[in-house]
Write a protein that holds these residues in place. Structure first.
Motif, short mmCIF file in Angstrom:
data_model
loop_
_atom_site.label_atom_id
_atom_site.label_comp_id
_atom_site.label_asym_id
_atom_site.label_seq_id
_atom_site.Cartn_x
_atom_site.Cartn_y
_atom_site.Cartn_z
N SER A 96 4.59 15.89 9.02
CA SER A 96 3.22 15.44 9.15
C SER A 96 2.65 15.08 7.78
CB SER A 96 2.43 16.59 9.79
OG SER A 96 1.11 16.20 9.89
N GLY A 97 1.97 13.94 7.72
CA GLY A 97 1.32 13.53 6.48
C GLY A 97 2.20 12.80 5.50
N THR A 98 3.40 12.42 5.92
CA THR A 98 4.30 11.73 4.98
C THR A 98 4.05 10.23 4.92
OG1 THR A 98 5.93 11.76 6.76
CG2 THR A 98 6.24 13.35 4.99
N GLY A 99 3.23 9.73 5.83
CA GLY A 99 2.91 8.30 5.78
C GLY A 99 3.54 7.49 6.89
N LYS A 100 3.84 8.14 8.02
CA LYS A 100 4.50 7.44 9.12
C LYS A 100 3.63 6.32 9.68
CE LYS A 100 5.22 11.30 11.47
NZ LYS A 100 4.71 12.26 10.46
N GLU A 101 2.36 6.63 9.83
CA GLU A 101 1.46 5.62 10.39
C GLU A 101 1.31 4.42 9.44
OE1 GLU A 101 -1.99 7.18 12.20
OE2 GLU A 101 -2.73 5.18 12.75
N LEU A 102 1.25 4.75 8.17
CA LEU A 102 1.16 3.71 7.14
C LEU A 102 2.37 2.76 7.24
CD1 LEU A 102 -1.15 3.83 5.13
CD2 LEU A 102 0.43 4.71 3.43
N ASP A 108 0.81 -1.22 0.00
CA ASP A 108 0.00 0.00 0.00
C ASP A 108 0.85 1.27 0.00
OD1 ASP A 108 -2.68 -1.15 0.18
OD2 ASP A 108 -1.99 -1.91 2.12
N PHE A 143 12.27 7.30 -1.43
CA PHE A 143 11.15 6.59 -0.83
C PHE A 143 11.38 5.08 -0.87
CE2 PHE A 143 6.85 4.84 -0.58
CZ PHE A 143 6.44 5.46 0.59
N LYS A 163 -9.02 5.30 -3.89
CA LYS A 163 -9.59 5.24 -2.54
C LYS A 163 -10.81 6.18 -2.46
CE LYS A 163 -7.18 6.44 1.45
NZ LYS A 163 -5.91 6.50 2.21
N GLU A 184 -4.27 14.42 -0.39
CA GLU A 184 -5.53 13.69 -0.25
C GLU A 184 -6.70 14.68 -0.14
OE1 GLU A 184 -5.09 10.89 2.91
OE2 GLU A 184 -6.58 9.51 2.08
N ILE A 197 2.89 3.58 -1.76
CA ILE A 197 3.17 3.91 -3.16
C ILE A 197 4.34 4.88 -3.26
CG2 ILE A 197 2.17 4.81 -5.29
CD1 ILE A 197 0.80 2.29 -4.21
N VAL A 237 1.31 14.05 1.94
CA VAL A 237 0.28 13.22 1.29
C VAL A 237 -1.12 13.52 1.84
CG1 VAL A 237 -0.38 10.87 0.68
CG2 VAL A 237 2.02 11.43 0.97
N ARG A 238 -1.18 13.88 3.12
CA ARG A 238 -2.49 14.21 3.68
C ARG A 238 -3.09 15.42 2.99
NH1 ARG A 238 -1.35 14.28 8.75
NH2 ARG A 238 -1.77 12.08 9.06
N1 LIG Z 1 3.21 6.45 0.07
C1 LIG Z 1 1.89 6.55 0.24
N2 LIG Z 1 1.08 5.93 -0.62
C2 LIG Z 1 -0.26 6.03 -0.46
N3 LIG Z 1 -0.88 6.71 0.50
C3 LIG Z 1 -0.11 7.35 1.38
C4 LIG Z 1 1.30 7.30 1.30
N4 LIG Z 1 1.80 8.03 2.30
C5 LIG Z 1 0.76 8.52 2.98
N5 LIG Z 1 -0.41 8.11 2.44
C6 LIG Z 1 -1.74 8.49 2.93
O1 LIG Z 1 -1.65 9.79 3.43
C7 LIG Z 1 -2.37 9.95 4.64
C8 LIG Z 1 -1.45 10.40 5.75
O2 LIG Z 1 -0.58 9.34 6.12
P1 LIG Z 1 -0.18 9.06 7.63
O3 LIG Z 1 0.48 7.74 7.69
O4 LIG Z 1 -1.34 9.27 8.54
O5 LIG Z 1 0.88 10.26 7.83
P2 LIG Z 1 1.64 10.71 9.14
O6 LIG Z 1 1.40 9.68 10.19
O7 LIG Z 1 3.07 10.81 8.72
O8 LIG Z 1 1.10 12.06 9.50
C9 LIG Z 1 -3.02 8.63 4.91
O9 LIG Z 1 -4.35 8.67 4.45
C10 LIG Z 1 -2.19 7.66 4.12
O10 LIG Z 1 -3.00 6.56 3.73
#
Ligand SMILES: Nc1ncnc2c1ncn2[C@@H]1O[C@H](COP(=O)(O)OP(=O)(O)O)[C@@H](O)[C@H]1O
Ligand SMILES: [Mg+2]
Length: 471
Positions: free
Chosen positions: A179-185, A148, A156, A338, A371, A150, A367-368
């Motif tokens: 913030s919003g770079t996908g850390k949680e992902l 997931d 990256f 999505k 989105e 990308i 990325v947030r």
């Molecule tokens: N590389 C990626 N590919 C697809 N979706 C991503 C990617 N990185 C972040 N997202 C999406 O962007 C949003 C923010 O990611 P999140 O993990 O919450 O960021 P963070 O925790 O760094 O603030 C989420 O909806 C996540 O699904």
């Protein structure tokens, strides 16, 4: 004194109640309404005749008058939600000749002066509420895998490769990035490909837990540990996650006092529930994330160095979106898929011009933010091709940014740009955003109050904030 008061005619008493800004209700010992003032009836959508003689719980939302009439204990400055507004309620038992006969209650809308005083109280409550809501929807499994994630840019892919490589080990991982770079992902994906994947993944947002609840949330509490504690005690998130992974999001926002307790738990591999003597062994893998500069925080004395070393065994740094422009198109397409599911759409594509615009933007929200921009575009889109005109002005034309800001901050029309003709949906969206920003300013950043000013529900307000990227 008493005799003097009796010389007041009943008309006077009624008028006095009427003049006062408190709304009033009186119940007998059984909680049956014996008096309620007219304005109160109007506010809660009932009539005097309807309310009199009825149990107060049936007439007033969230009331505790029947309880006060039983316990004889007054309750002052309670926050009582009625009709979607929060009222300040005072409830007094009535004693005549030493005997409890009923209760007298007032509610009042906090006025601007009072408001500040109550705002903190309310904010804390809302914060707690939000926290529990989020927790309730947080299923204890990881939802994403490395597939997931990308992105094909060099940086990256390197971050992703490191994540995949260390997933199998049990070492702590610290994920850093804006913030919003996908850390949680990333955290989800690591758990998903680890040997712990069949055990819980528990995400804990350290920024959203009120400081006083930290210890009991993480480590649990024993029966009777504090007033209001649930009977039988409660399990902490660390024991819930046993054998699995704990994701400590926004670790940089964890209060210092809690950092020491966390460190001890990690070192000893056991937790001690609040108010208890016994310790519980825990087997956890810790993944932490932050967008803050922990090294700087250590220098400033706001983050413990020893905890940092404990967490930072492996560091994965996720580069901001502006440093991997090559990924923008691919990520956008993934996000569109999505969003299509969410908005029941099919075949949405980006025009080449839009791709260029998206690649030019700096993406401070990463990325947030992307989105949000795409969600907004889908909202104003009629066909299937996302064009430049569906993008917010600040992305469509960087030069426009200043004048858009100006017209947002300044209600006069002389700042309207000459490029005034645009799709109606876009104009409406701008007007909506403008109204919301303005209301938020008036309400001093209080979203609930702003929603009220605009006469819309708070859920809808929150949704729109997301769409328009209002923080
Ligand atoms: N590389 C990626 N590919 C697809 N979706 C991503 C990617 N990185 C972040 N997202 C999406 O962007 C949003 C923010 O990611 P999140 O993990 O919450 O960021 P963070 O925790 O760094 O603030 C989420 O909806 C996540 O699904
Ligand atoms: Mg996050």
């Amino acid at each position: 004194m008493k005799l003097d008061m009796r010389r007041l005619s009943i008309d006077w008493l009624i008028e006095i109640i009427h003049i006062g800004i408190e709304r009033i209700v009186i119940v007998d010992r059984d909680g049956i309404i014996v008096y309620i003032d007219e304005a109160y009836c109007e506010f809660i959508g009932t009539t005097f005749d309807d309310a009199i003689g009825r149990p107060v719980q049936e007439i007033i939302e969230n009331t505790r008058m029947h309880i006060v009439a039983k316990t004889g204990e007054k309750e002052i400055e309670n926050l009582q939600p009625i009709n979607g507004s929060v009222m300040i309620a005072n409830r007094y038992p009535i004693f005549i000749d030493g005997k409890l006969v009923g209760a007298f209650g007032t509610v009042i809308f906090p006025d601007p002066d009072n408001l500040r005083h109550f705002k903190n109280k309310m904010n804390n409550l809302l914060e707690e509420l939000n926290f529990y809501k989020n927790k309730a929807v947080n299923e204890l499994t990881s939802k994403y895998s490395f597939d997931d994630l990308i992105g094909n840019s060099h940086t990256f892919k390197a971050a992703k490769a490191l994540g995949e490589k260390v997933a199998g080990s049990d070492s702590s991982v610290l994920i850093t990035g804006e913030s919003g770079t996908g850390k949680e992902l990333f955290a989800h994906a690591i758990h998903h490909s680890s040997a712990r994947s069949s055990f819980p993944f528990v995400a804990i947002n350290c920024a959203s837990i009120p400081e006083v609840l930290f210890e009991s949330e993480l480590f649990g509490y024993e029966d009777g540990a504090f007033t209001g504690a649930k009977k039988g005690g409660k399990e902490g998130l660390f024991t819930v996650a046993n054998k699995g992974t704990v994701f400590l999001d926004e670790i940089g926002d964890m209060p210092l006092s809690m950092q020491s307790k966390l460190l001890r738990a990690l070192q000893e591999k056991e937790v001690q529930p609040v108010g208890g003597q016994k310790t519980i062994p825990i087997d956890l893998r810790i993944i932490a994330a932050t967008n803050r500069d922990l090294t700087k925080m250590i220098e400033e004395g706001t983050f413990r160095q020893d905890l940092f070393y404990r967490l930072n065994v492996i560091n994965i740094e996720i580069p901001p979106l502006r440093k991997r422009k090559d990924d923008i198109e691919a990520i956008s397409n993934k996000l569109l898929q999505k969003l299509e599911r969410k908005f029941y759409r099919k075949g949405t594509v980006l025009s080449p011009e839009v791709v260029t615009k998206l690649e030019e933007h700096k993406w401070p929200g990463n990325v947030r933010e992307l989105e949000n921009v795409l969600e907004r575009a889908i909202n104003v889109l009629d066909g299937t091709v996302i064009l430049s005109e569906h993008l917010p002005l600040y992305i469509r034309d960087q030069k426009m940014k200043a004048s858009e800001q100006e017209s947002l901050n300044n209600n006069s029309s002389k700042h309207v740009s000459p490029l005034a003709v645009q799709p109606l949906k876009e104009t409406l969206a701008q007007a909506e955003k403008k109204a919301m920003t303005h209301a938020l300013k008036i309400a001093d950043g209080d979203k609930l109050a702003a929603a009220k000013l605009l006469g819309i529900g708070k859920t809808s307000f929150y949704d729109k904030c997301k769409v328009y990227d209002i923080r």
